[in-house]
Design a protein around this motif. Structure first.
Motif, PDB file in Angstrom:
ATOM      1  N   UNK A  37      50.799  33.224  41.101  1.00  0.00           N
ATOM      2  CA  UNK A  37      50.968  34.147  39.980  1.00  0.00           C
ATOM      3  C   UNK A  37      52.338  34.812  39.985  1.00  0.00           C
ATOM      4  N   UNK A  38      52.907  34.958  41.183  1.00  0.00           N
ATOM      5  CA  UNK A  38      54.262  35.507  41.297  1.00  0.00           C
ATOM      6  C   UNK A  38      55.307  34.496  40.844  1.00  0.00           C
ATOM      7  N   UNK A  39      54.910  33.216  40.823  1.00  0.00           N
ATOM      8  CA  UNK A  39      55.856  32.170  40.497  1.00  0.00           C
ATOM      9  C   UNK A  39      56.488  31.563  41.723  1.00  0.00           C
ATOM     10  N   UNK A  40      55.998  31.954  42.916  1.00  0.00           N
ATOM     11  CA  UNK A  40      56.590  31.432  44.145  1.00  0.00           C
ATOM     12  C   UNK A  40      55.788  30.278  44.737  1.00  0.00           C
ATOM     13  N   UNK A  41      54.727  29.854  44.048  1.00  0.00           N
ATOM     14  CA  UNK A  41      53.945  28.721  44.528  1.00  0.00           C
ATOM     15  C   UNK A  41      54.646  27.423  44.197  1.00  0.00           C
ATOM     16  N   UNK A  42      54.001  26.313  44.500  1.00  0.00           N
ATOM     17  CA  UNK A  42      54.614  25.016  44.223  1.00  0.00           C
ATOM     18  C   UNK A  42      53.823  24.311  43.124  1.00  0.00           C
ATOM     19  N   UNK A  43      54.471  23.433  42.445  1.00  0.00           N
ATOM     20  CA  UNK A  43      53.797  22.623  41.440  1.00  0.00           C
ATOM     21  C   UNK A  43      53.643  23.327  40.111  1.00  0.00           C
ATOM     22  N   UNK A  48      54.870  32.744  36.606  1.00  0.00           N
ATOM     23  CA  UNK A  48      54.776  34.198  36.676  1.00  0.00           C
ATOM     24  C   UNK A  48      53.718  34.686  35.696  1.00  0.00           C
ATOM     25  N   UNK A  49      52.764  35.446  36.208  1.00  0.00           N
ATOM     26  CA  UNK A  49      51.706  36.017  35.379  1.00  0.00           C
ATOM     27  C   UNK A  49      51.450  37.428  35.881  1.00  0.00           C
ATOM     28  N   UNK A  50      52.176  38.368  35.328  1.00  0.00           N
ATOM     29  CA  UNK A  50      52.125  39.755  35.796  1.00  0.00           C
ATOM     30  C   UNK A  50      50.753  40.379  35.615  1.00  0.00           C
ATOM     31  N   UNK A  51      50.078  40.058  34.523  1.00  0.00           N
ATOM     32  CA  UNK A  51      48.778  40.670  34.244  1.00  0.00           C
ATOM     33  C   UNK A  51      47.741  40.279  35.292  1.00  0.00           C
ATOM     34  N   UNK A  52      47.583  38.971  35.523  1.00  0.00           N
ATOM     35  CA  UNK A  52      46.605  38.518  36.520  1.00  0.00           C
ATOM     36  C   UNK A  52      47.018  38.924  37.930  1.00  0.00           C
ATOM     37  N   UNK A  53      48.325  38.900  38.201  1.00  0.00           N
ATOM     38  CA  UNK A  53      48.807  39.320  39.515  1.00  0.00           C
ATOM     39  C   UNK A  53      48.413  40.774  39.769  1.00  0.00           C
ATOM     40  N   UNK A  54      48.669  41.636  38.810  1.00  0.00           N
ATOM     41  CA  UNK A  54      48.332  43.060  38.960  1.00  0.00           C
ATOM     42  C   UNK A  54      46.830  43.249  39.046  1.00  0.00           C
ATOM     43  N   UNK A  58      45.166  44.856  42.339  1.00  0.00           N
ATOM     44  CA  UNK A  58      44.375  46.085  42.192  1.00  0.00           C
ATOM     45  C   UNK A  58      42.955  45.877  42.684  1.00  0.00           C
ATOM     46  N   UNK A  59      42.343  44.760  42.298  1.00  0.00           N
ATOM     47  CA  UNK A  59      40.976  44.467  42.722  1.00  0.00           C
ATOM     48  C   UNK A  59      40.884  44.359  44.236  1.00  0.00           C
ATOM     49  N   UNK A  60      41.863  43.716  44.841  1.00  0.00           N
ATOM     50  CA  UNK A  60      41.882  43.558  46.296  1.00  0.00           C
ATOM     51  C   UNK A  60      41.998  44.916  46.991  1.00  0.00           C
ATOM     52  N   UNK A  61      42.738  45.841  46.396  1.00  0.00           N
ATOM     53  CA  UNK A  61      42.859  47.194  46.955  1.00  0.00           C
ATOM     54  C   UNK A  61      41.568  47.990  46.778  1.00  0.00           C
ATOM     55  N   UNK A  62      40.913  47.813  45.640  1.00  0.00           N
ATOM     56  CA  UNK A  62      39.696  48.569  45.335  1.00  0.00           C
ATOM     57  C   UNK A  62      38.467  48.035  46.062  1.00  0.00           C
ATOM     58  N   UNK A  63      38.412  46.732  46.238  1.00  0.00           N
ATOM     59  CA  UNK A  63      37.238  46.091  46.846  1.00  0.00           C
ATOM     60  C   UNK A  63      37.693  45.295  48.055  1.00  0.00           C
ATOM     61  N   UNK A  64      37.507  45.831  49.262  1.00  0.00           N
ATOM     62  CA  UNK A  64      37.919  45.097  50.466  1.00  0.00           C
ATOM     63  C   UNK A  64      37.184  43.761  50.576  1.00  0.00           C
ATOM     64  N   UNK A  65      37.916  42.747  51.032  1.00  0.00           N
ATOM     65  CA  UNK A  65      37.361  41.400  51.136  1.00  0.00           C
ATOM     66  C   UNK A  65      36.715  41.235  52.512  1.00  0.00           C
ATOM     67  N   UNK A  79      37.148  39.414  36.145  1.00  0.00           N
ATOM     68  CA  UNK A  79      38.112  38.457  35.612  1.00  0.00           C
ATOM     69  C   UNK A  79      37.612  37.049  35.964  1.00  0.00           C
ATOM     70  N   UNK A  80      36.838  36.485  35.071  1.00  0.00           N
ATOM     71  CA  UNK A  80      36.176  35.206  35.317  1.00  0.00           C
ATOM     72  C   UNK A  80      37.160  34.090  35.650  1.00  0.00           C
ATOM     73  N   UNK A  81      38.222  33.970  34.879  1.00  0.00           N
ATOM     74  CA  UNK A  81      39.175  32.879  35.094  1.00  0.00           C
ATOM     75  C   UNK A  81      39.875  32.996  36.441  1.00  0.00           C
ATOM     76  N   UNK A  82      40.214  34.192  36.835  1.00  0.00           N
ATOM     77  CA  UNK A  82      40.862  34.414  38.126  1.00  0.00           C
ATOM     78  C   UNK A  82      39.914  34.074  39.273  1.00  0.00           C
TER      79      UNK A  82
END
Length: 142
Positions: A37-43, A48-54, A58-65, A79-82
């Motif tokens: 999503x940052x645009x630093x992946x390959x392929x 770059x997708x700022x909305x999904x990245x944010x 945010x979700x990762x900060x709010x809900x520990x994995x 966010x179903x697609x994510x």
């Protein structure tokens, strides 16, 4: 070897390890998707997708994995697609990229090294106790 059936709540050690790996793979997939999503992946997925990245950050900060499946279930509602993208990445990573044989070798080697380290420390401590003891068996003062 016999592992008592109540050791992991009725689960086999392999099942317990598989559950932990599933959560690890979820975390790895999140990191991969964040990089994409940052645009630093390959392929072609790297864009770059700022909305999904944010949203994901945010979700990762709010809900520990702590439990990959439970975490993804909550993300699906937000966010179903994510969430679907992360599920696809973790499945692909587990099949195509994770070095299963390397993991086994590392685990076995780490156990051997840890056992040797602990036994050396135990032997050193036992030797120190023995040297600090007089012939009557009473400890000598420091």
């Amino acid at each position: 070897m016999y592992v008592p059936s109540d050791s992991f709540g009725g689960l086999s050690p392999e099942r317990k390890a598989a559950d932990a790996l599933r959560t690890l793979f979820t975390f790895i997939a999140v990191k991969i998707v964040l990089a994409q999503l940052e645009g630093s992946g390959r392929g072609s997925l790297a864009s770059y997708n700022a909305t999904d990245y944010q949203d994901l950050t945010t979700f990762l900060e709010e809900v520990p994995l702590r439990d990959g499946d439970a975490w993804l279930t909550l993300l699906l509602r937000r966010n179903e697609m994510l969430a679907l993208r992360i599920m696809e990445v973790r499945a692909a990573y587990s099949v195509e990229d994770f070095e299963w044989e390397s993991c086994k070798k590392l685990a076995v080697n780490d156990i051997k090294n840890a056992n040797v380290k602990m036994m050396r420390q135990y032997a050193t401590d036992a030797f120190k106790r023995a040297v600090g003891t007089d012939t009557s068996g009473a400890d000598t003062p420091p």
